[in-house]
Design a protein around this motif. Structure first.
Motif, short mmCIF file in Angstrom:
data_model
loop_
_atom_site.label_atom_id
_atom_site.label_comp_id
_atom_site.label_asym_id
_atom_site.label_seq_id
_atom_site.Cartn_x
_atom_site.Cartn_y
_atom_site.Cartn_z
N ALA A 132 0.83 -1.21 0.00
CA ALA A 132 0.00 0.00 0.00
C ALA A 132 0.86 1.25 0.00
CB ALA A 132 -0.93 0.00 1.21
N MET A 133 2.20 1.11 0.09
CA MET A 133 3.09 2.27 0.11
C MET A 133 3.04 2.99 -1.24
SD MET A 133 6.40 0.74 2.13
CE MET A 133 7.34 2.17 1.65
N ALA A 134 3.16 4.31 -1.20
CA ALA A 134 3.19 5.09 -2.43
C ALA A 134 4.53 4.87 -3.13
CB ALA A 134 3.00 6.57 -2.11
N PRO A 135 4.51 4.69 -4.46
CA PRO A 135 5.76 4.50 -5.17
C PRO A 135 6.60 5.77 -5.20
CG PRO A 135 3.92 4.60 -6.70
CD PRO A 135 3.35 4.64 -5.30
N SER A 136 7.90 5.62 -5.42
CA SER A 136 8.78 6.78 -5.55
C SER A 136 8.38 7.57 -6.79
CB SER A 136 10.23 6.33 -5.67
OG SER A 136 10.42 5.70 -6.93
N ILE A 137 8.89 8.78 -6.91
CA ILE A 137 8.58 9.61 -8.07
C ILE A 137 9.08 8.93 -9.34
CG2 ILE A 137 9.13 11.80 -9.23
CD1 ILE A 137 9.08 13.08 -6.41
N LYS A 197 9.56 5.76 -9.91
CA LYS A 197 8.72 4.59 -10.20
C LYS A 197 7.36 5.03 -10.74
CE LYS A 197 7.01 0.38 -8.05
NZ LYS A 197 7.08 -0.44 -6.84
N GLN A 198 6.77 6.05 -10.14
CA GLN A 198 5.48 6.53 -10.60
C GLN A 198 5.58 7.07 -12.02
OE1 GLN A 198 2.47 6.15 -8.81
NE2 GLN A 198 1.80 6.50 -10.91
N ASN A 199 6.68 7.77 -12.34
CA ASN A 199 6.86 8.28 -13.71
C ASN A 199 6.91 7.13 -14.71
OD1 ASN A 199 6.89 10.94 -12.88
ND2 ASN A 199 9.12 11.08 -12.82
N LEU A 200 7.62 6.05 -14.36
CA LEU A 200 7.67 4.90 -15.26
C LEU A 200 6.28 4.28 -15.41
CD1 LEU A 200 9.12 2.80 -17.00
CD2 LEU A 200 9.60 1.53 -14.89
N LEU A 201 5.59 4.07 -14.30
CA LEU A 201 4.24 3.50 -14.37
C LEU A 201 3.30 4.37 -15.19
CD1 LEU A 201 3.88 2.25 -10.68
CD2 LEU A 201 4.35 0.86 -12.72
N ASP A 202 3.41 5.69 -15.04
CA ASP A 202 2.56 6.61 -15.80
C ASP A 202 2.86 6.58 -17.30
OD1 ASP A 202 1.29 7.41 -13.46
OD2 ASP A 202 2.43 9.29 -13.28
#
Length: 191
Positions: free
Chosen positions: A6-11, A13-18
């Motif tokens: 449930a932890m928020a991904p790093s920036i 990681k989030q950029n890659l996922l986006d």
């Protein structure tokens, strides 16, 4: 990609996922995504990511591959740009056994179906490098009218045929040690 935290991904990681067109499917290789992966690896939260001690708590389960430029390139070459592989699944067992299933589409002479391999996964150096040793290969051709569109779970489930023997022989020929060893540049509990 396997979501277990449930932890928020790093920036990074989030950029890659986006950047992914399909967060659950296989995504085409792009220069932007490759740069985002490089940025992500710079934030690796796990020392000795290729060691058994590091990956074993997270490894077991079915993993869906969402970005692998070498698989994307291979799929395009095999299909002359008219198909590829999606999904690509890795099923890792607690005893180090691994089964991989890749759904292929529009491969000349093979049509569409599942290419599957099995073997073992382990650490190469108990530090930053892992290895896979595949020793079995099989396919399941799938046409549009097929009721069952799932892969065979194991080589032993494939009906005996000349094709089964040929695919197994070809698989053994292409299981090359030099491509069985690879660095682990990023590891967290759900990637």
């Amino acid at each position: 990609n396997r979501q277990t935290s449930a932890m928020a991904p790093s920036i990074a990681k989030q950029n890659l996922l986006d950047s992914l067109e399909d967060p659950l499917g296989f995504n085409a290789a792009t220069q932007e995504r490759t740069q985002l992966v490089t940025g992500l690896t710079m934030e690796n939260p796990t020392p000795m990511a290729g060691s058994t001690e590091s990956f074993q708590p997270f490894a077991v389960g079915t993993w869906r591959i969402v970005y692998a430029p070498h698989i994307d390139t291979g799929g395009k070459l095999l299909t002359f740009g008219k198909g590829g592989f999606s999904p690509v699944l890795y099923d890792l067992k607690p005893d180090g056994i691994m089964v991989s299933h890749a759904r292929y589409n529009n491969i000349p002479f093979f049509g569409s179906g599942w290419l599957s391999v099995s073997g073992t996964y382990s650490s190469e150096d108990e530090d930053t490098t892992c290895r896979v040793d595949f020793d079995k290969a099989w396919i399941r051709r799938i046409d549009d009218e097929a009721d069952d569109k799932t892969p065979y779970s194991a080589l032993e489930a494939v009906p005996e045929s000349l094709e089964k023997s040929i695919i197994q022989s070809l698989g053994k020929f292409f299981f090359i040690d030099s491509v069985s060893v690879f660095p682990v540049s990023y590891l967290d509990n759900d990637t």
